[in-house]
Write an enzyme that holds these catalytic residues in place. Structure first.
Site, PDB file in Angstrom:
ATOM      1  N   GLU A  36      51.519  29.908  68.502  1.00 39.30           N
ATOM      2  CA  GLU A  36      52.615  28.995  68.824  1.00 39.30           C
ATOM      3  C   GLU A  36      53.905  29.478  68.144  1.00 39.30           C
ATOM      4  O   GLU A  36      54.985  29.484  68.734  1.00 39.30           O
ATOM      5  CB  GLU A  36      52.239  27.572  68.345  1.00 39.30           C
ATOM      6  CG  GLU A  36      53.314  26.522  68.469  1.00 39.30           C
ATOM      7  CD  GLU A  36      53.736  26.251  69.912  1.00 39.30           C
ATOM      8  OE1 GLU A  36      53.120  26.809  70.830  1.00 39.30           O
ATOM      9  OE2 GLU A  36      54.723  25.501  70.105  1.00 39.30           O
ATOM     10  N   ASP A  38      54.581  32.568  67.304  1.00 36.76           N
ATOM     11  CA  ASP A  38      55.022  33.780  68.003  1.00 36.76           C
ATOM     12  C   ASP A  38      55.717  33.438  69.317  1.00 36.76           C
ATOM     13  O   ASP A  38      56.695  34.085  69.699  1.00 36.76           O
ATOM     14  CB  ASP A  38      53.816  34.706  68.293  1.00 36.76           C
ATOM     15  CG  ASP A  38      53.238  35.260  67.002  1.00 36.76           C
ATOM     16  OD1 ASP A  38      53.927  35.155  65.962  1.00 36.76           O
ATOM     17  OD2 ASP A  38      52.095  35.761  67.015  1.00 36.76           O
ATOM     18  N   LYS A 116      52.368  35.066  35.195  1.00 35.26           N
ATOM     19  CA  LYS A 116      53.367  36.132  35.014  1.00 35.26           C
ATOM     20  C   LYS A 116      53.154  37.141  36.134  1.00 35.26           C
ATOM     21  O   LYS A 116      52.182  37.902  36.129  1.00 35.26           O
ATOM     22  CB  LYS A 116      53.233  36.789  33.636  1.00 35.26           C
ATOM     23  CG  LYS A 116      54.333  37.795  33.400  1.00 35.26           C
ATOM     24  CD  LYS A 116      54.445  38.174  31.948  1.00 35.26           C
ATOM     25  CE  LYS A 116      55.708  38.946  31.660  1.00 35.26           C
ATOM     26  NZ  LYS A 116      55.892  40.158  32.425  1.00 35.26           N
ATOM     27  N   CYS A 433      65.798  74.838  21.752  1.00 36.14           N
ATOM     28  CA  CYS A 433      64.443  74.615  22.259  1.00 36.14           C
ATOM     29  C   CYS A 433      64.540  74.186  23.726  1.00 36.14           C
ATOM     30  O   CYS A 433      65.168  73.165  24.043  1.00 36.14           O
ATOM     31  CB  CYS A 433      63.747  73.534  21.439  1.00 36.14           C
ATOM     32  SG  CYS A 433      62.111  73.147  22.082  1.00 36.14           S
TER      33      CYS A 433
HETATM   34  S1  IVH Z   1      61.106  34.081  33.104  1.00 34.45           S
HETATM   35  C1  IVH Z   1      64.743  33.995  30.614  1.00 34.45           C
HETATM   36  N1  IVH Z   1      58.885  33.716  34.449  1.00 34.45           N
HETATM   37  O1  IVH Z   1      58.651  39.159  33.449  1.00 34.45           O
HETATM   38  C2  IVH Z   1      63.384  34.257  31.091  1.00 34.45           C
HETATM   39  N2  IVH Z   1      59.632  35.953  34.141  1.00 34.45           N
HETATM   40  O2  IVH Z   1      58.895  40.243  30.803  1.00 34.45           O
HETATM   41  C3  IVH Z   1      63.332  35.246  32.189  1.00 34.45           C
HETATM   42  N3  IVH Z   1      58.193  37.641  35.184  1.00 34.45           N
HETATM   43  O3  IVH Z   1      62.016  40.138  33.796  1.00 34.45           O
HETATM   44  C4  IVH Z   1      62.040  35.517  32.762  1.00 34.45           C
HETATM   45  N4  IVH Z   1      56.724  36.250  36.041  1.00 34.45           N
HETATM   46  O4  IVH Z   1      60.560  40.078  35.878  1.00 34.45           O
HETATM   47  C5  IVH Z   1      59.754  34.620  33.972  1.00 34.45           C
HETATM   48  N5  IVH Z   1      56.966  33.235  35.638  1.00 34.45           N
HETATM   49  C6  IVH Z   1      57.830  34.127  35.163  1.00 34.45           C
HETATM   50  C7  IVH Z   1      57.652  35.509  35.374  1.00 34.45           C
HETATM   51  C8  IVH Z   1      58.587  36.401  34.839  1.00 34.45           C
HETATM   52  C9  IVH Z   1      57.074  37.516  35.911  1.00 34.45           C
HETATM   53  C10 IVH Z   1      58.831  38.921  34.808  1.00 34.45           C
HETATM   54  C11 IVH Z   1      60.323  38.985  35.055  1.00 34.45           C
HETATM   55  C12 IVH Z   1      60.925  39.252  33.722  1.00 34.45           C
HETATM   56  C13 IVH Z   1      59.784  39.854  32.975  1.00 34.45           C
HETATM   57  C14 IVH Z   1      59.937  39.657  31.483  1.00 34.45           C
END
Ligand code: IVH
Length: 670
Positions: A36, A38, A116, A433
């Site tokens: 749908e 598409d 993360k 070097c």
């Molecule tokens: S917060 C001021 N939240 O991790 C705080 N970063 O090691 C800014 N990242 O440059 C980052 N998941 O690229 C935040 N849930 C998350 C994240 C996250 C991945 C990465 C991001 C950052 C790096 C820092």
């Protein structure tokens, strides 16, 4: 159909697709079958093709990539893009949470807990709800303009939906490739006989840096928001609730984000996410804990390049067992000799590892490692693989042999030096070097330095081996004729290289300082130096003492900088570079003289309960003050904390004004 009606129909179909995308990508609850979706997509496409003047650049059909770029332009982040501090154990996470709770002066606070994401940070700007710009993080201040590529990301709207959309909204988050998409892409590349990517992160990075966004559009990239940068609209005072707002505007946020309080629940969430890790369709390398209350976040503030209100609890590094086939010795940019273990290739942490650093002689002795040993290799994120331990039980005496550290430089045969109390052994050959020369030029051309497009490590090796260049400055004297016949070169790439060399001559002072490869001067220190002195002549004439006034520069780094700028060869090279046209904009110093503490020199001594010495130094410098390392007649004021010693006595002797922490706070508030 009259034009007005067609226009109306196009808007209607675009809105329907926008809502379907929202339900699919943001709410994670597809409301219609793919067929749908598409059907409506094709209807819209046909109408737009028949009436191109009515096609909106923000139409859901426009995720296909625009024209091919020659190079990514640079962009400046209005608010720096920061990094995260890491913790690796529960105790450290608990201390992080306790510090935040202390600051809040209550018994419990809420934390927003997020995966993360293992991708690449991006800043995306919407003006009046329309995606107008996207940039990489770069060095946190300056990134690359990747708008065309980001616009092709399927789960990211070109136009926001919903109510109360801010006039200006900068969202920050991570671009990544999901695991399914990564596997499909690699299969396609393999079938086409092309080079595959080692892991989803590299694939995402490679796809995002393509100059042809039409190819990026075919790559399965995704984006999840992790925060808001600059915004002029009404935002919630809770980080978690802000995610709800972003979602209502159609922006994607990971489903794993949770709001929790109470240390037990917060700590448990780490385990919960770790257990889910393998089932998630995207790579994560830890769990991020953020203080939820924005006012409290601001109260906690920042240290150096990371917030005090957030931390990343990284997953344990992955490990595998393999065998050390050999140990070779590499000579680095500053002459450091690094033993590198050549390993039987082993798959660990998402990549095949065939070498690991052994750092230095002390590390070889600490591990008690022999060539032929079975070892545990550890790899986390982008970090260079390490050897965690030696499996002595598996050692066969007739199959192992001692590692012999060289007595002379393995590249130039110069003598080696080990400075007392330093673990590193260095080649004394300097610019004679070949290895050091090559590394210095590679560093000079690298992305965070001059970012010379088309000048990779291999080409630098060739240029030096063919005796076409001896130092970075000579790069700018190269001609097409000299390089056109080098292996792998041709007319087009030779012309392109000369062109990008010309382009890279205009940089910032911070980048230039970084590119010089001064020992211990990374991006952050180069930035601090540039901001403080604003003029290279002042850095050249600064004493070791002066240099220590710069934020985060201690005695050792100050000495390295001083030595660098007091060596004839280095000064001649800088002059040569400038004479060849390297230049940077003059940093305006008018604002500086208007700062409240400009022309005042402070010295800080002792310990403080509310702030570190570095934080005080930073605050004073932001107000225009100079912070010196020792007391002299030029000192205007000594800030004395607990257990102040000789500096306090000297200041008393010289009749210099002395203030304590309380008075300092008053001064800063004023
Ligand atoms: S917060 C001021 N939240 O991790 C705080 N970063 O090691 C800014 N990242 O440059 C980052 N998941 O690229 C935040 N849930 C998350 C994240 C996250 C991945 C990465 C991001 C950052 C790096 C820092």
């Amino acid at each position: 159909m009259p034009n007005q009606m067609i226009k109306q129909k196009i808007i209607e179909l675009s809105n329907i697709l926008g809502e379907y995308n929202y339900q699919y990508f943001v709410l994670d609850t597809p409301s219609v079958p793919d067929a749908e979706y598409d059907r409506i997509f094709n209807d819209l496409l046909q109408l737009e093709n028949a009436h191109p003047s009515l096609r909106s650049v923000n139409s859901p059909t426009q995720k296909v990539g625009g024209s091919v770029l020659g190079k990514f332009a640079q962009l400046i982040h209005k608010k720096p893009m920061l990094s995260l501090d890491n913790v690796f154990e529960t105790k450290a996470l608990k201390s992080f949470m306790d510090r935040a709770i202390d600051k809040a002066e209550c018994s419990s606070i809420a934390f927003c807990i997020e995966p993360k994401l293992d991708g690449l940070a991006a800043s995306i700007i919407y003006e009046n709800g329309i995606l107008i710009q996207a940039g990489t993080r770069g060095d946190g201040h300056t990134g690359e303009n990747i708008t065309e590529n980001v616009k092709t990301i399927k789960n990211l709207p070109l136009k926001l939906r919903g109510e109360n959309i801010p006039d200006y909204l900068e969202v920050r988050g991570e671009v990544f490739m999901n695991k399914t998409g990564f596997n499909q892409l690699n299969k396609k590349l393999l079938d086409a006989g092309e080079k595959t990517f080692v892991n989803p992160r590299n694939a995402a990075a490679g796809s995002l840096r393509l100059l042809d966004a039409k190819i990026t559009a075919k790559r399965p990239l995704r984006f999840y928001c992790y925060g808001v940068g600059i915004c002029d609209g009404q935002l919630e005072n809770s980080h978690f609730k802000r995610f709800e707002q972003l979602k209502q505007w159609g922006l994607p946020v990971s489903c794993e984000v949770k709001l929790l309080s109470g240390s037990e629940a917060c700590l448990d969430q780490y385990q919960t996410i770790e257990q889910k890790r393998a089932q998630l369709d995207y790579d994560i390398d830890g769990v991020v804990y953020k203080v939820d209350d924005i006012v409290l976040q601001e109260k906690l503030g920042y240290v150096s390049r990371a917030p005090r209100w957030a931390t990343a609890y990284k997953f344990r590094a992955e490990e595998a067992v393999t065998i050390v086939d050999n140990v070779v010795f590499q000579v680095g940019r500053t002459g450091a000799i690094t033993p590198v273990a050549k390993l039987k290739p082993v798959f660990v942490g998402g990549v095949t590892v065939s070498k690991a650093t052994l750092h230095n002689l002390d590390e070889i002795n600490r591990l008690g490692i022999l060539i032929g040993d079975s070892v545990v290799v550890r790899r986390a994120g982008d970090v260079i693989p390490q050897i965690a331990s030696v499996l002595v039980d598996k050692r066969h005496l007739n199959k192992t042999k001692q590692i012999i550290f060289p007595l002379k430089c393995p590249v130039c045969d110069s003598a080696l030096e080990r400075i007392e109390q330093e673990a590193t052994i260095r080649c004394l050959g300097g610019v004679f070097c070949l290895a050091q020369r090559k590394e210095a030029i590679k560093h000079f051309a690298s992305r965070k330095a001059l970012n010379i497009d088309g000048l990779g490590n291999k080409l630098v090796e060739l240029l030096v081996d063919h005796e076409l260049i001896k130092d970075p400055a000579q790069l700018f004297e190269l001609t097409v004729r000299q390089i056109v016949n080098l292996p792998g070169m041709g007319k087009v790439s030779a012309n392109n290289l000369i062109h990008s060399l010309q382009h890279s001559k205009r940089i910032t002072l911070a980048r230039f300082l970084y590119s010089l490869g001064i020992r211990e001067v990374g991006e952050a220190t180069a930035n601090n130096l540039a901001n403080y002195y604003k003029d290279i002549e002042k850095i050249k004439s600064a004493s070791v003492e002066d240099l220590q006034s710069v934020s985060d520069i201690g005695k050792i780094v100050a000495k390295h900088i001083y030595c660098f700028f007091n060596q004839e060869t280095n000064l001649a090279m800088i002059d040569h570079l400038i004479s060849l046209g390297i230049h940077w904009p003059v940093i305006n110093s008018i604002v500086e003289s208007e700062l409240p503490l400009s022309e005042k020199t402070f010295v800080i001594t002792g310990t403080f309960s509310g702030m570190t010495r570095n934080a005080i130094k930073d605050k004073l410098q932001r107000l225009g003050a100079k912070v010196a390392g020792s007391i002299s007649k030029k000192t205007d004021m000594l800030i004395a904390g607990e257990a102040a010693g000789s500096k306090l006595i000297k200041a008393q002797d010289l009749g210099i004004e002395i203030i304590d922490e309380q008075a300092l706070l008053k001064l800063l508030n004023k």
